[in-house]
Design a protein around this motif. Structure first.
Motif, short mmCIF file in Angstrom:
data_model
loop_
_atom_site.label_atom_id
_atom_site.label_comp_id
_atom_site.label_asym_id
_atom_site.label_seq_id
_atom_site.Cartn_x
_atom_site.Cartn_y
_atom_site.Cartn_z
N GLU A 32 6.87 -7.08 -3.21
CA GLU A 32 7.56 -8.37 -3.24
C GLU A 32 8.91 -8.29 -2.51
O GLU A 32 9.39 -9.28 -1.97
N SER A 33 9.48 -7.08 -2.47
CA SER A 33 10.77 -6.90 -1.80
C SER A 33 10.69 -7.14 -0.29
O SER A 33 11.70 -7.31 0.37
N LEU A 34 9.48 -7.19 0.24
CA LEU A 34 9.28 -7.42 1.68
C LEU A 34 9.10 -8.89 2.02
O LEU A 34 9.01 -9.26 3.18
N LYS A 35 9.08 -9.73 1.00
CA LYS A 35 8.80 -11.15 1.18
C LYS A 35 9.77 -11.82 2.15
O LYS A 35 9.35 -12.55 3.05
N ALA A 36 11.07 -11.58 1.99
CA ALA A 36 12.07 -12.21 2.87
C ALA A 36 11.87 -11.79 4.31
O ALA A 36 11.96 -12.62 5.23
N PHE A 37 11.58 -10.51 4.53
CA PHE A 37 11.35 -10.01 5.88
C PHE A 37 10.13 -10.69 6.51
O PHE A 37 10.19 -11.18 7.64
N VAL A 38 9.04 -10.75 5.78
CA VAL A 38 7.80 -11.34 6.30
C VAL A 38 7.98 -12.84 6.55
O VAL A 38 7.55 -13.34 7.60
N GLU A 39 8.64 -13.53 5.64
CA GLU A 39 8.85 -14.97 5.82
C GLU A 39 9.72 -15.27 7.04
O GLU A 39 9.48 -16.23 7.75
N GLU A 40 10.72 -14.43 7.27
CA GLU A 40 11.63 -14.69 8.39
C GLU A 40 11.04 -14.29 9.73
O GLU A 40 11.20 -15.00 10.72
#
Length: 151
Positions: A32-40
């Protein structure tokens, strides 16, 4: 002489056994900690799969540990590589990076992958799936260059 050698071997074995009780902290978090990276950065499914198999173990807050990571001193060696990897680039901390830093990190991603400096060779010894094909390198490089240009 044989008795002396036997005592040394027993001492080494005891040292190895005792060392197993001392372990570094594991890098275990949530994907879940990768969510911001993937979304951006909006990597394609193919790029996400490549990042997952070749990058995230050392460049995120979540490492998938294999059986050999349970043995000292291997676990300390791995922990050192993970700390170094996260210091260079941590996809889990992407949202805390400035725009300038994100741009620079994307430049480093495509340069390091294109030059085949990443993933590092010690990682590839036990993670053959992370040995990127020319097609996978092109996918990562093209995606990272596009992201670099977007910042």
């Amino acid at each position: 002489m044989k008795a002396f050698l036997k005592k040394i071997l027993i001492g080494i074995l005891l040292l190895f056994v005792v060392a197993q009780f001392f372990r570094p902290e594991k890098n275990v978090g949530s994907m879940e900690s990768l969510k911001a990276f993937v979304e951006e950065t909006k990597p394609s499914i193919e790029v996400q799969n490549i990042l997952s198999k070749a990058c995230y173990d050392c460049h995120s807050n979540n490492t998938n540990y294999l059986w050999y990571s349970n043995f000292t001193p291997v676990n300390y060696w791995m922990a050192d590589h993970i700390v170094e990897g996260k210091e260079e680039l941590n996809f889990s901390e992407w949202s805390s990076y400035s725009t300038k830093r994100k741009k620079h990190k994307m430049e480093e991603v495509y340069e390091e992958v294109e030059k085949k400096h990443m993933p590092i060779s010690p990682y590839l010894i036990t993670h053959s799936e992370a040995n990127l094909t020319d097609e996978e390198i092109k996918l990562i490089v093209d995606w990272a260059k596009e992201q670099h240009n977007n910042y």
